[in-house]
Design a protein around this motif. Structure first.
Motif, PDB file in Angstrom:
ATOM      1  N   ALA A 332      35.550 -27.856  11.996  1.00 42.38           N
ATOM      2  CA  ALA A 332      34.414 -27.184  12.628  1.00 42.38           C
ATOM      3  C   ALA A 332      33.252 -27.046  11.655  1.00 42.38           C
ATOM      4  CB  ALA A 332      34.840 -25.813  13.147  1.00 42.38           C
ATOM      5  N   SER A 333      33.564 -26.763  10.394  1.00 44.89           N
ATOM      6  CA  SER A 333      32.518 -26.611   9.381  1.00 44.89           C
ATOM      7  C   SER A 333      31.764 -27.917   9.166  1.00 44.89           C
ATOM      8  CB  SER A 333      33.143 -26.147   8.059  1.00 44.89           C
ATOM      9  OG  SER A 333      32.183 -26.118   7.032  1.00 44.89           O
ATOM     10  N   ILE A 334      32.490 -29.012   9.072  1.00 42.48           N
ATOM     11  CA  ILE A 334      31.866 -30.327   8.881  1.00 42.48           C
ATOM     12  C   ILE A 334      30.998 -30.677  10.084  1.00 42.48           C
ATOM     13  CG2 ILE A 334      32.358 -32.794   8.750  1.00 42.48           C
ATOM     14  CD1 ILE A 334      34.883 -32.031   7.125  1.00 42.48           C
ATOM     15  N   SER A 335      31.516 -30.429  11.275  1.00 41.33           N
ATOM     16  CA  SER A 335      30.771 -30.749  12.496  1.00 41.33           C
ATOM     17  C   SER A 335      29.497 -29.919  12.587  1.00 41.33           C
ATOM     18  CB  SER A 335      31.640 -30.490  13.729  1.00 41.33           C
ATOM     19  OG  SER A 335      32.732 -31.363  13.773  1.00 41.33           O
ATOM     20  N   ARG A 336      29.604 -28.647  12.238  1.00 40.98           N
ATOM     21  CA  ARG A 336      28.424 -27.786  12.341  1.00 40.98           C
ATOM     22  C   ARG A 336      27.323 -28.241  11.390  1.00 40.98           C
ATOM     23  NH1 ARG A 336      25.729 -23.003  10.929  1.00 40.98           N
ATOM     24  NH2 ARG A 336      25.165 -21.769  12.776  1.00 40.98           N
ATOM     25  N   LYS A 337      27.696 -28.652  10.184  1.00 46.63           N
ATOM     26  CA  LYS A 337      26.691 -29.137   9.243  1.00 46.63           C
ATOM     27  C   LYS A 337      26.022 -30.409   9.760  1.00 46.63           C
ATOM     28  CE  LYS A 337      28.533 -27.015   5.043  1.00 46.63           C
ATOM     29  NZ  LYS A 337      29.076 -27.229   3.689  1.00 46.63           N
ATOM     30  N   THR A 338      26.816 -31.278  10.373  1.00 50.72           N
ATOM     31  CA  THR A 338      26.244 -32.493  10.976  1.00 50.72           C
ATOM     32  C   THR A 338      25.251 -32.118  12.060  1.00 50.72           C
ATOM     33  OG1 THR A 338      28.381 -33.573  10.576  1.00 50.72           O
ATOM     34  CG2 THR A 338      26.815 -34.718  12.005  1.00 50.72           C
ATOM     35  N   GLN A 339      25.617 -31.161  12.898  1.00 46.71           N
ATOM     36  CA  GLN A 339      24.748 -30.712  13.985  1.00 46.71           C
ATOM     37  C   GLN A 339      23.468 -30.070  13.438  1.00 46.71           C
ATOM     38  OE1 GLN A 339      26.045 -30.732  17.566  1.00 46.71           O
ATOM     39  NE2 GLN A 339      23.826 -30.769  17.833  1.00 46.71           N
ATOM     40  N   LEU A 340      23.590 -29.269  12.379  1.00 49.85           N
ATOM     41  CA  LEU A 340      22.421 -28.639  11.783  1.00 49.85           C
ATOM     42  C   LEU A 340      21.404 -29.670  11.308  1.00 49.85           C
ATOM     43  CD1 LEU A 340      23.895 -25.737   9.604  1.00 49.85           C
ATOM     44  CD2 LEU A 340      22.151 -25.477  11.371  1.00 49.85           C
ATOM     45  N   VAL A 341      21.881 -30.705  10.620  1.00 51.94           N
ATOM     46  CA  VAL A 341      20.970 -31.725  10.103  1.00 51.94           C
ATOM     47  C   VAL A 341      20.381 -32.538  11.251  1.00 51.94           C
ATOM     48  CG1 VAL A 341      20.782 -33.758   8.634  1.00 51.94           C
ATOM     49  CG2 VAL A 341      22.156 -31.807   7.883  1.00 51.94           C
ATOM     50  N   LEU A 342      21.206 -32.853  12.250  1.00 53.74           N
ATOM     51  CA  LEU A 342      20.702 -33.574  13.416  1.00 53.74           C
ATOM     52  C   LEU A 342      19.588 -32.780  14.089  1.00 53.74           C
ATOM     53  CD1 LEU A 342      22.909 -35.411  16.016  1.00 53.74           C
ATOM     54  CD2 LEU A 342      21.027 -33.973  16.770  1.00 53.74           C
ATOM     55  N   ASP A 343      19.811 -31.475  14.255  1.00 48.74           N
ATOM     56  CA  ASP A 343      18.777 -30.622  14.847  1.00 48.74           C
ATOM     57  C   ASP A 343      17.485 -30.674  14.046  1.00 48.74           C
ATOM     58  OD1 ASP A 343      20.727 -29.893  16.662  1.00 48.74           O
ATOM     59  OD2 ASP A 343      20.690 -27.751  16.178  1.00 48.74           O
ATOM     60  N   ALA A 344      17.620 -30.683  12.717  1.00 48.28           N
ATOM     61  CA  ALA A 344      16.438 -30.693  11.853  1.00 48.28           C
ATOM     62  C   ALA A 344      15.670 -32.006  11.992  1.00 48.28           C
ATOM     63  CB  ALA A 344      16.840 -30.468  10.401  1.00 48.28           C
ATOM     64  N   VAL A 345      16.385 -33.119  12.120  1.00 44.67           N
ATOM     65  CA  VAL A 345      15.717 -34.413  12.324  1.00 44.67           C
ATOM     66  C   VAL A 345      14.938 -34.396  13.630  1.00 44.67           C
ATOM     67  CG1 VAL A 345      16.058 -36.881  12.660  1.00 44.67           C
ATOM     68  CG2 VAL A 345      17.429 -35.662  10.957  1.00 44.67           C
ATOM     69  N   LYS A 346      15.577 -33.929  14.674  1.00 42.49           N
ATOM     70  CA  LYS A 346      14.917 -33.854  15.989  1.00 42.49           C
ATOM     71  C   LYS A 346      13.688 -32.954  15.932  1.00 42.49           C
ATOM     72  CE  LYS A 346      16.007 -33.039  20.885  1.00 42.49           C
ATOM     73  NZ  LYS A 346      15.129 -31.903  21.214  1.00 42.49           N
ATOM     74  N   GLU A 347      13.814 -31.814  15.253  1.00 40.52           N
ATOM     75  CA  GLU A 347      12.679 -30.900  15.125  1.00 40.52           C
ATOM     76  C   GLU A 347      11.537 -31.551  14.346  1.00 40.52           C
ATOM     77  OE1 GLU A 347      11.595 -26.502  13.193  1.00 40.52           O
ATOM     78  OE2 GLU A 347      13.695 -27.167  13.298  1.00 40.52           O
ATOM     79  N   SER A 348      11.854 -32.300  13.305  1.00 37.83           N
ATOM     80  CA  SER A 348      10.827 -32.969  12.519  1.00 37.83           C
ATOM     81  C   SER A 348      10.078 -33.999  13.356  1.00 37.83           C
ATOM     82  CB  SER A 348      11.446 -33.628  11.285  1.00 37.83           C
ATOM     83  OG  SER A 348      10.463 -34.277  10.515  1.00 37.83           O
ATOM     84  N   ILE A 349      10.806 -34.735  14.194  1.00 44.51           N
ATOM     85  CA  ILE A 349      10.152 -35.700  15.089  1.00 44.51           C
ATOM     86  C   ILE A 349       9.201 -34.975  16.032  1.00 44.51           C
ATOM     87  CG2 ILE A 349      10.533 -37.339  16.980  1.00 44.51           C
ATOM     88  CD1 ILE A 349      13.197 -38.062  15.604  1.00 44.51           C
TER      89      ILE A 349
END
Length: 360
Positions: A332-349
């Motif tokens: 769950a910890s690994i998945s959440r970190k992946t999701q956090l970074v994905l969210d940040a990429v989307k927000e940057s776009i």
């Protein structure tokens, strides 16, 4: 003494569920127990075409699978927009959860899923199969070798897989109401995970999406990329696309060594996987060539990586069910970190490619 296998139910008849049905069959500690679809005929057809045992339960709804008391765990390959509803219900019905990636549309949804899993004592794991291949362990040994690889300086990840006209118009991964994260969620997830894996899951400080992202008329990402920066000076980039020929690469560069991997998500051969590692390389006199040459490594596996994933997940579930352990939280910890970074990429776009801080 014959080991009792973990009994899997599958929610839906998505194409990826064919691959996981086979993996559940191949894995030595799991069995296909139930399939549920909104159409009974579709569920029957899926079971017949994917070697479900004659005793398997065939249901005309997802709920029926979750309400079956004999189902130990469920695999959920539904569109991402449906993950929160069905993953939370699965956890509430005490079903251990193997959830296809991307896990959620954003970290807020992700947290709802994990909260339900934690509250009900069920195991969570996402469907990032390559992490369970024995090659992954061997590569990590090289990256962790201070003499051969040194200190990581940069890592680059690419996953492109060109879709045809029908895919780009009709696939669920280009529909905002089904999988609104598009290429970023579907294949960018693998790139982000690979970078985090190389850096031992240390979150970057800053994420900046690269200019040139391509969106379809509905606003779904078809191609994008991003750069990451860490406080200690490490950097990385990734690129994902539904519009380019298939390429699945990781390049990790250290102060003393370099890793090249050309098929990290799905090996070019099912039971044999390779990677290239170079250490302390330089040019020969007059730059006539390299010395020493990179080494080529071959790693074999008795079962495919998706079956390795099911085997590990089933092992964790069995230990929990027998009262020997609590759910393993690292996934769950690994998945959440992946999701956090994905969210940040989307927000940057969405912010016109401006830097975005990653906050855990």
């Amino acid at each position: 003494m014959v080991e009792t296998p973990i009994r899997f139910g599958i929610l839906g008849c998505a194409d990826i569920a064919r691959k996981l049905s086979r993996a559940i069959t191949i894995s030595p500690n799991s069995t296909l127990y139930a399939i549920g679809s909104r159409s009974l005929d579709k569920a029957k057809k899926f079971a017949a075409e994917n070697d479900f045992p004659p005793s398997a339960k065939i249901y005309d709804s997802y709920e029926a699978v979750l309400y079956d008391p004999d189902v130990d765990a469920v695999y959920v390959p539904l569109p991402t927009s449906l993950h929160v509803k069905w993953a939370v219900l699965a956890a509430e019905k005490k079903k251990h959860l193997l959830l296809e990636k991307p896990v959620a549309l954003n970290v807020a949804e992700f947290d709802l899923i994990i909260e339900a899993c934690e509250a009900n004592g069920v195991q969570f794991m996402d469907g990032t199969m390559w992490m369970h291949h024995p090659r992954t362990v061997k590569i990590k040994e090289f990256l962790s070798d201070s003499e051969q690889f040194g200190q990581l300086t940069t890592v680059h990840s690419i996953f492109t897989n060109g879709g045809d006209e029908d895919f780009l118009k009709n696939d669920i991964r280009v529909k905002p109401e089904l999988d609104g994260l598009g290429a970023l969620g579907d294949i960018g997830w693998y790139c982000i995970r690979s970078i985090l894996w190389v850096v031992d899951y240390e979150l970057p400080k800053t994420v900046t999406a690269l200019r040139g992202a391509i969106l379809n008329e509905a606003g779904v990402i078809l191609a994008c990329g991003s750069s990451f920066e860490w406080e200690d000076g490490k950097t990385s980039t990734f690129h994902c696309s539904f519009l380019s020929n298939m390429t699945i690469d990781i390049t990790a560069i250290g102060t003393k060594g370099t890793l090249h991997l050309h098929d990290f998500v799905i090996p070019q051969e099912e039971k044999t996987a390779t990677f290239s590692a170079a250490s302390k390389t330089g040019f020969m006199e007059l730059a006539k060539g390299w010395v020493p040459l990179p080494s080529q490594y071959v790693v074999t596996t008795d079962i495919p990586q998706e079956a390795c994933m099911v085997r590990e997940f089933s092992r964790l579930v069995k230990s929990i069910n027998e009262g020997n352990s609590k759910p393993e939280t690292v996934w769950a910890s690994i998945s959440r970190k992946t999701q956090l970074v994905l969210d940040a990429v989307k927000e940057s776009i969405e912010k016109g490619f401006q830097p975005v801080q990653v906050v855990a």
